[in-house]
Design a protein around this motif. Sequence first.
Motif, PDB file in Angstrom:
ATOM      1  N   UNK A   9       0.825  -1.121   0.068  1.00 49.69           N
ATOM      2  CA  UNK A   9       0.014  -0.006   0.066  1.00 49.69           C
ATOM      3  C   UNK A   9       0.807   1.320   0.113  1.00 49.69           C
ATOM      4  N   UNK A  10       0.919   2.013  -0.946  1.00 45.20           N
ATOM      5  CA  UNK A  10       1.628   3.176  -1.243  1.00 45.20           C
ATOM      6  C   UNK A  10       0.819   4.308  -0.828  1.00 45.20           C
ATOM      7  N   UNK A  33       8.734 -17.817  -2.862  1.00 50.91           N
ATOM      8  CA  UNK A  33       7.576 -18.544  -2.277  1.00 50.91           C
ATOM      9  C   UNK A  33       6.644 -17.123  -1.392  1.00 50.91           C
ATOM     10  N   UNK A  34       6.982 -15.969  -1.758  1.00 55.98           N
ATOM     11  CA  UNK A  34       6.427 -14.884  -1.569  1.00 55.98           C
ATOM     12  C   UNK A  34       6.182 -13.913  -2.627  1.00 55.98           C
ATOM     13  N   UNK A  35       5.011 -13.329  -2.764  1.00 56.64           N
ATOM     14  CA  UNK A  35       4.708 -12.343  -3.748  1.00 56.64           C
ATOM     15  C   UNK A  35       4.184 -11.125  -3.166  1.00 56.64           C
ATOM     16  N   UNK A  36       4.217 -10.024  -4.018  1.00 57.03           N
ATOM     17  CA  UNK A  36       3.853  -8.664  -3.390  1.00 57.03           C
ATOM     18  C   UNK A  36       2.998  -8.197  -4.515  1.00 57.03           C
ATOM     19  N   UNK A  37       1.662  -7.986  -4.150  1.00 60.20           N
ATOM     20  CA  UNK A  37       0.866  -7.296  -5.065  1.00 60.20           C
ATOM     21  C   UNK A  37       0.419  -5.833  -4.358  1.00 60.20           C
ATOM     22  N   UNK A  38       0.474  -5.133  -5.439  1.00 62.36           N
ATOM     23  CA  UNK A  38      -0.004  -3.375  -4.759  1.00 62.36           C
ATOM     24  C   UNK A  38      -1.383  -2.945  -5.168  1.00 62.36           C
ATOM     25  N   UNK A  39      -1.789  -2.466  -3.933  1.00 67.38           N
ATOM     26  CA  UNK A  39      -3.089  -2.108  -3.997  1.00 67.38           C
ATOM     27  C   UNK A  39      -3.130  -0.825  -4.671  1.00 67.38           C
ATOM     28  N   UNK A  40      -4.064  -0.357  -5.385  1.00 68.11           N
ATOM     29  CA  UNK A  40      -4.484   1.252  -5.762  1.00 68.11           C
ATOM     30  C   UNK A  40      -5.730   1.775  -4.835  1.00 68.11           C
ATOM     31  N   UNK A  41      -5.241   2.774  -4.000  1.00 68.45           N
ATOM     32  CA  UNK A  41      -5.934   3.405  -3.006  1.00 68.45           C
ATOM     33  C   UNK A  41      -6.387   4.751  -3.669  1.00 68.45           C
ATOM     34  N   UNK A  42      -5.982   5.180  -4.890  1.00 68.55           N
ATOM     35  CA  UNK A  42      -6.178   6.309  -5.362  1.00 68.55           C
ATOM     36  C   UNK A  42      -7.848   6.631  -5.514  1.00 68.55           C
ATOM     37  N   UNK A  43      -8.579   5.613  -5.462  1.00 69.71           N
ATOM     38  CA  UNK A  43     -10.153   6.039  -5.780  1.00 69.71           C
ATOM     39  C   UNK A  43     -10.903   5.466  -4.389  1.00 69.71           C
ATOM     40  N   UNK A  44     -10.349   5.411  -3.355  1.00 69.66           N
ATOM     41  CA  UNK A  44     -10.936   5.213  -2.164  1.00 69.66           C
ATOM     42  C   UNK A  44     -11.647   6.767  -1.623  1.00 69.66           C
ATOM     43  N   UNK A  45     -13.043   6.627  -1.484  1.00 69.51           N
ATOM     44  CA  UNK A  45     -13.372   7.754  -0.785  1.00 69.51           C
ATOM     45  C   UNK A  45     -13.009   8.256   0.679  1.00 69.51           C
ATOM     46  N   UNK A  78       4.259  16.955   5.895  1.00 68.52           N
ATOM     47  CA  UNK A  78       3.986  17.784   7.295  1.00 68.52           C
ATOM     48  C   UNK A  78       4.602  17.005   8.439  1.00 68.52           C
ATOM     49  N   UNK A  79       5.537  16.481   8.425  1.00 70.17           N
ATOM     50  CA  UNK A  79       5.945  15.499   9.488  1.00 70.17           C
ATOM     51  C   UNK A  79       5.205  14.569  10.006  1.00 70.17           C
ATOM     52  N   UNK A  80       4.177  14.090   8.895  1.00 68.36           N
ATOM     53  CA  UNK A  80       3.283  12.770   9.411  1.00 68.36           C
ATOM     54  C   UNK A  80       3.035  12.020   8.345  1.00 68.36           C
ATOM     55  N   UNK A  81       1.863  11.015   8.546  1.00 66.33           N
ATOM     56  CA  UNK A  81       1.531  10.159   7.707  1.00 66.33           C
ATOM     57  C   UNK A  81       0.624  10.913   6.696  1.00 66.33           C
ATOM     58  N   UNK A  82       0.846  10.528   5.078  1.00 69.47           N
ATOM     59  CA  UNK A  82       0.146  11.103   4.412  1.00 69.47           C
ATOM     60  C   UNK A  82      -1.418  10.589   4.368  1.00 69.47           C
ATOM     61  N   UNK A  83      -2.248  11.504   4.167  1.00 73.82           N
ATOM     62  CA  UNK A  83      -3.706  11.175   4.172  1.00 73.82           C
ATOM     63  C   UNK A  83      -4.205  10.085   3.462  1.00 73.82           C
ATOM     64  N   UNK A  84      -3.741   9.734   2.297  1.00 76.16           N
ATOM     65  CA  UNK A  84      -4.234   8.613   1.535  1.00 76.16           C
ATOM     66  C   UNK A  84      -4.091   7.382   2.384  1.00 76.16           C
ATOM     67  N   UNK A  85      -2.835   7.118   2.860  1.00 80.39           N
ATOM     68  CA  UNK A  85      -2.561   5.863   3.514  1.00 80.39           C
ATOM     69  C   UNK A  85      -3.240   5.803   4.888  1.00 80.39           C
ATOM     70  N   UNK A  86      -3.453   6.973   5.741  1.00 80.91           N
ATOM     71  CA  UNK A  86      -4.341   6.924   6.913  1.00 80.91           C
ATOM     72  C   UNK A  86      -5.601   6.792   6.504  1.00 80.91           C
ATOM     73  N   UNK A  87      -6.235   7.027   5.550  1.00 82.08           N
ATOM     74  CA  UNK A  87      -7.431   6.902   5.100  1.00 82.08           C
ATOM     75  C   UNK A  87      -7.787   5.598   4.872  1.00 82.08           C
ATOM     76  N   UNK A  88      -6.877   4.787   3.855  1.00 81.42           N
ATOM     77  CA  UNK A  88      -7.062   3.303   3.630  1.00 81.42           C
ATOM     78  C   UNK A  88      -6.842   2.550   4.994  1.00 81.42           C
ATOM     79  N   UNK A  89      -6.112   2.788   5.879  1.00 81.34           N
ATOM     80  CA  UNK A  89      -6.164   2.135   7.181  1.00 81.34           C
ATOM     81  C   UNK A  89      -7.327   2.256   7.945  1.00 81.34           C
ATOM     82  N   UNK A  90      -7.859   3.519   7.767  1.00 75.66           N
ATOM     83  CA  UNK A  90      -9.058   4.024   8.657  1.00 75.66           C
ATOM     84  C   UNK A  90     -10.125   3.121   7.946  1.00 75.66           C
TER      85      UNK A  90
END
Length: 183
Positions: A9-10, A33-45, A78-90
């Motif tokens: 998650x970017x 034995x491990x794969x990384x899939x990347x989620x697109x969070x750009x369209x999450x409201x 601004x010294x903190x987590x980007x809103x897009x990542x925080x929103x995805x985790x929320x």
Amino acid sequence: MAEKVCLGICGSLRRVSRNMGLLRCAQEVMPEGTVLEIADISTLPFYAEDREKTEAVRDFLKRVKSADALVLAVPEYNYSVAPALKNALDWASREPGDILAGKPAAVMGAGGGMGTSRAQYHLRQSCVYLDIRVLNRPEVFANAFSDAFTAEGDVSDSPDGRKLRAKVAELMKTLRERLQTRA
């Protein structure tokens, strides 16, 4: 042993994101034995308790739930987590079944000056509450404006880029080891 799936998650939505470049690098160096899939969070409201889940939200939550681990690429705003990542985790934190609890996670980031150290520490505070099991080491704080990255945002083949690639590979190996101990 079955293949383990990690979900990347970017937190940056930029077209030429060094943090997305870190995730692409991680995809290239994933242990066997491990794969990384990347989620697109750009369209999450933006999350709101009374907002109905969109198809993008439902798909994202399904992918988080089924992932064996998370790989979080953390930009610093601004010294903190980007809103897009925080929103995805929320969104994920409000899903019934506590889909984040106990999930291992690797954290890395690229930014100016100190990399994304401050944002990563803020993210770790949220992860404590969410019961996401973030690896403590190795830490990956990359300077996004060094020659470790190409103009397209990928990890370069420069000496700094090779060091960064090795650090990302070490982080992914540690994550794989954590997944093996959970099996």
